[in-house]
Design a protein around this motif. Structure first.
Motif, short mmCIF file in Angstrom:
data_model
loop_
_atom_site.label_atom_id
_atom_site.label_comp_id
_atom_site.label_asym_id
_atom_site.label_seq_id
_atom_site.Cartn_x
_atom_site.Cartn_y
_atom_site.Cartn_z
N HIS A 24 0.86 -1.19 0.00
CA HIS A 24 0.00 0.00 0.00
C HIS A 24 0.90 1.24 0.00
N LEU A 25 0.28 2.41 -0.13
CA LEU A 25 1.04 3.65 -0.16
C LEU A 25 0.58 4.62 0.93
N GLY A 34 -8.42 8.53 11.92
CA GLY A 34 -8.34 7.56 10.84
C GLY A 34 -7.92 8.18 9.52
N HIS A 35 -7.66 9.51 9.52
CA HIS A 35 -7.18 10.16 8.31
C HIS A 35 -5.80 9.62 7.95
N LYS A 36 -5.50 9.65 6.64
CA LYS A 36 -4.27 9.02 6.18
C LYS A 36 -3.42 9.98 5.36
N HIS A 37 -2.12 9.90 5.54
CA HIS A 37 -1.16 10.53 4.65
C HIS A 37 -0.82 9.45 3.63
N ARG A 38 -1.23 9.66 2.38
CA ARG A 38 -1.02 8.59 1.40
C ARG A 38 -0.71 9.17 0.02
N ILE A 39 -0.03 8.37 -0.75
CA ILE A 39 0.28 8.74 -2.12
C ILE A 39 -0.93 8.40 -2.98
N THR A 40 -1.45 9.41 -3.69
CA THR A 40 -2.66 9.20 -4.49
C THR A 40 -2.40 9.30 -5.99
N GLU A 45 6.63 3.41 -4.45
CA GLU A 45 6.49 2.23 -3.62
C GLU A 45 6.96 2.57 -2.22
N LEU A 46 6.40 1.83 -1.26
CA LEU A 46 6.74 2.01 0.14
C LEU A 46 7.44 0.76 0.62
N LEU A 63 1.91 12.57 -5.61
CA LEU A 63 1.09 13.47 -4.82
C LEU A 63 0.81 12.85 -3.45
N LEU A 64 1.23 13.56 -2.39
CA LEU A 64 0.95 13.15 -1.02
C LEU A 64 -0.31 13.87 -0.56
#
Length: 97
Positions: A24-25, A34-40, A45-46, A63-64
């Motif tokens: 996952h990213l 429950g908010h997430k910092h994620r690559i969209t 790759e992580l 994009l983060l």
């Protein structure tokens, strides 16, 4: 490259990354919201090694995103993912987001 911050997450540039690929990213998830910092967007790759996350961005940028923060463009390269800390009279603590 300069460190990049979004909320409680800080990305530090590193020469190279290694570790086990994570499927996952999501760089960090809020414990309360429950908010997430994620690559969209973008190719990335992580990886994880010794309980530390590393982000590798293959495309020109990725994009983060986060529900409460402005999206940030992360340049191509290798990054160490850390949670920021702050000092209080009682000692150091991780920044809550």
């Amino acid at each position: 490259m300069q460190p990049i911050r979004q909320g409680d997450v800080i990305l530090l540039p590193v020469q190279q990354v290694e570790g086990q690929k994570i499927p996952h990213l999501t760089l960090a998830e809020g414990e309360v919201t429950g908010h997430k910092h994620r690559i969209t967007e973008g190719e990335a790759e992580l990886l994880e090694k010794d309980s530390t996350l590393y982000l590798r961005v293959f495309s020109d940028s990725a994009l983060l995103a986060h529900e409460e923060h402005k999206a940030i463009s992360i340049p191509q390269g290798d990054w160490m993912v850390k949670i920021q800390r702050e000092y209080e009279p009682e000692g150091w603590r991780y920044v809550a987001d």
